[in-house]
Scaffold this motif. Structure first.
Motif, PDB file in Angstrom:
ATOM      1  N   ALA A 153       0.944  -1.321  -0.082  1.00 39.35           N
ATOM      2  CA  ALA A 153       0.051   0.049   0.021  1.00 39.35           C
ATOM      3  C   ALA A 153       0.763   1.155   0.087  1.00 39.35           C
ATOM      4  O   ALA A 153       2.207   1.187   0.416  1.00 39.35           O
ATOM      5  CB  ALA A 153      -1.089   0.077   1.315  1.00 39.35           C
ATOM      6  N   PHE A 187      -3.784   6.350   3.499  1.00 41.87           N
ATOM      7  CA  PHE A 187      -3.462   5.242   2.375  1.00 41.87           C
ATOM      8  C   PHE A 187      -3.928   5.787   1.241  1.00 41.87           C
ATOM      9  O   PHE A 187      -5.090   6.098   1.122  1.00 41.87           O
ATOM     10  CB  PHE A 187      -3.657   3.992   2.704  1.00 41.87           C
ATOM     11  N   SER A 224      -6.180   5.361  -2.211  1.00 41.48           N
ATOM     12  CA  SER A 224      -7.416   4.847  -2.571  1.00 41.48           C
ATOM     13  C   SER A 224      -8.078   5.452  -3.860  1.00 41.48           C
ATOM     14  O   SER A 224      -7.383   6.429  -4.358  1.00 41.48           O
ATOM     15  CB  SER A 224      -8.181   4.719  -1.470  1.00 41.48           C
ATOM     16  N   LYS A 265      -7.613   6.951   3.583  1.00 47.44           N
ATOM     17  CA  LYS A 265      -7.851   5.694   4.397  1.00 47.44           C
ATOM     18  C   LYS A 265      -6.883   5.532   5.440  1.00 47.44           C
ATOM     19  O   LYS A 265      -5.675   5.569   5.232  1.00 47.44           O
ATOM     20  CB  LYS A 265      -7.925   4.301   3.584  1.00 47.44           C
ATOM     21  N   LYS A 325      -6.729   2.613   7.336  1.00 48.53           N
ATOM     22  CA  LYS A 325      -6.350   1.185   7.181  1.00 48.53           C
ATOM     23  C   LYS A 325      -6.512   0.670   5.732  1.00 48.53           C
ATOM     24  O   LYS A 325      -7.189   1.294   4.816  1.00 48.53           O
ATOM     25  CB  LYS A 325      -7.510   0.253   8.069  1.00 48.53           C
ATOM     26  N   VAL A 326      -5.734  -0.518   5.470  1.00 49.01           N
ATOM     27  CA  VAL A 326      -5.777  -1.065   4.245  1.00 49.01           C
ATOM     28  C   VAL A 326      -6.721  -2.062   3.940  1.00 49.01           C
ATOM     29  O   VAL A 326      -6.869  -3.204   4.766  1.00 49.01           O
ATOM     30  CB  VAL A 326      -4.127  -1.511   3.983  1.00 49.01           C
ATOM     31  N   GLU A 381      -7.073  -0.591  -1.282  1.00 49.19           N
ATOM     32  CA  GLU A 381      -5.837   0.044  -0.925  1.00 49.19           C
ATOM     33  C   GLU A 381      -4.544  -0.640  -1.357  1.00 49.19           C
ATOM     34  O   GLU A 381      -3.474  -0.427  -1.267  1.00 49.19           O
ATOM     35  CB  GLU A 381      -5.862   0.449   0.637  1.00 49.19           C
ATOM     36  N   ILE A 382      -4.680  -1.847  -1.694  1.00 46.92           N
ATOM     37  CA  ILE A 382      -3.692  -2.727  -2.275  1.00 46.92           C
ATOM     38  C   ILE A 382      -3.266  -2.230  -3.689  1.00 46.92           C
ATOM     39  O   ILE A 382      -3.800  -2.211  -4.595  1.00 46.92           O
ATOM     40  CB  ILE A 382      -4.013  -4.030  -2.225  1.00 46.92           C
TER      41      ILE A 382
END
Length: 270
Positions: free
Chosen positions: A160, A168, A170, A181, A183-184, A188-189
């Motif tokens: 990420a 992150f 997105s 974001k 959190k992943v 978000e990958i």
């Protein structure tokens, strides 16, 4: 006391007149050989997977560490689409590509390392990428500052990208690239792809004397090492089948030398 025990504990006790058994060592060697073979298979499988993935993306291979992220890159989301630069400075998620297709020109960025595991990115419009006040990615900067630095983060083989705002990368509802974001999740990958030639992808250069047919190779080899005062080139007359087999076995140089030495010794005996 315990250290002394470790020093003297060297193996099983042997009774007088009893020969030491070696079958365990053989088994150990066999197991070692099996492990090496399995290791080689894993490496080959990994290389095959790498090559197949690269082929599916028109030569763009997947970066899996920070050292790889330099030069031309494309940022790909889990649906196979790349982020794309617009002429107004904004970035959106482009259309998915089919097998064998690489990123479009508008989807290619230039990556540079800026230290501490971070990178900067420049668009095809010659502008550095940064975040605006709402956390959206835009390409409008002429130089690299704190807001133009991004950090790729790997965990369990997935990656990420953390923005300068601590969030992150997105995609929002309008397909714009945004850093919002904490959190992943799946969206978000990110995959970073490159088409730069890596050192481990370069084919070894073939020396000039090793090019051509086996007959040509032997002739050039003899010319390189033979001192022919009588101006006669002495080539082994036993054909090249031996050389072909030697090349397959990986000992071509040794065989060429043996054949040349044989010609020298035969000449000395005349």
């Amino acid at each position: 006391m315990e250290d002394s025990f470790k020093k003297v504990k060297g193996g099983a006790l042997l009774l007088k007149g009893e020969k030491k058994k070696k079958h365990k060592k053989h088994k150990k060697r066999e197991r070692s050989g099996e492990r090496e073979e399995k290791g080689e298979k894993r490496v080959k499988k990994s290389q095959d997977t790498f090559q197949e993935d690269m082929k599916l993306h028109d030569g763009w291979w997947l970066a899996d560490n920070y050292a790889h992220i330099v030069g031309p890159v494309a940022l790909q989301f889990s649906n196979g689409a790349y982020i794309k630069a617009l002429d107004n400075g904004k970035f959106v998620l482009g259309a998915p590509h089919g097998d064998g297709e690489g990123p479009d020109p508008e989807e290619i960025l230039m990556a540079m390392k800026v230290g501490d595991g971070k990178i900067s990115l420049k668009s095809g419009f010659d502008k550095y990428l940064r975040l605006d006040k709402s956390g959206k990615m835009v390409g409008v900067s002429d130089a690299v500052g704190a807001m133009e630095m991004f950090e790729p983060i790997w965990e369990d083989g997935k990656m990420a990208i953390l923005g300068p705002n601590g969030r992150f990368m997105s995609i929002d509802d309008e397909d714009l690239v945004i850093f919002d974001k904490d959190k992943v999740g799946t969206m978000e990958i990110i995959k970073i792809r490159s088409n730069r030639i890596r050192d481990d992808m370069k084919k070894p250069e073939i020396p000039e004397e090793m090019k051509g047919s086996m007959a040509d190779v032997e002739t050039k080899f003899v010319k390189k090492f033979q001192k022919f005062q009588d101006h006669k080139l002495r080539i082994n007359q036993n054909g090249v089948a031996q050389l072909v087999n030697a090349k397959r076995a990986g000992n071509l140089h040794e065989t060429l030398l043996d054949r040349r030495e044989k010609m020298k010794s035969d000449r000395m005996c005349k």
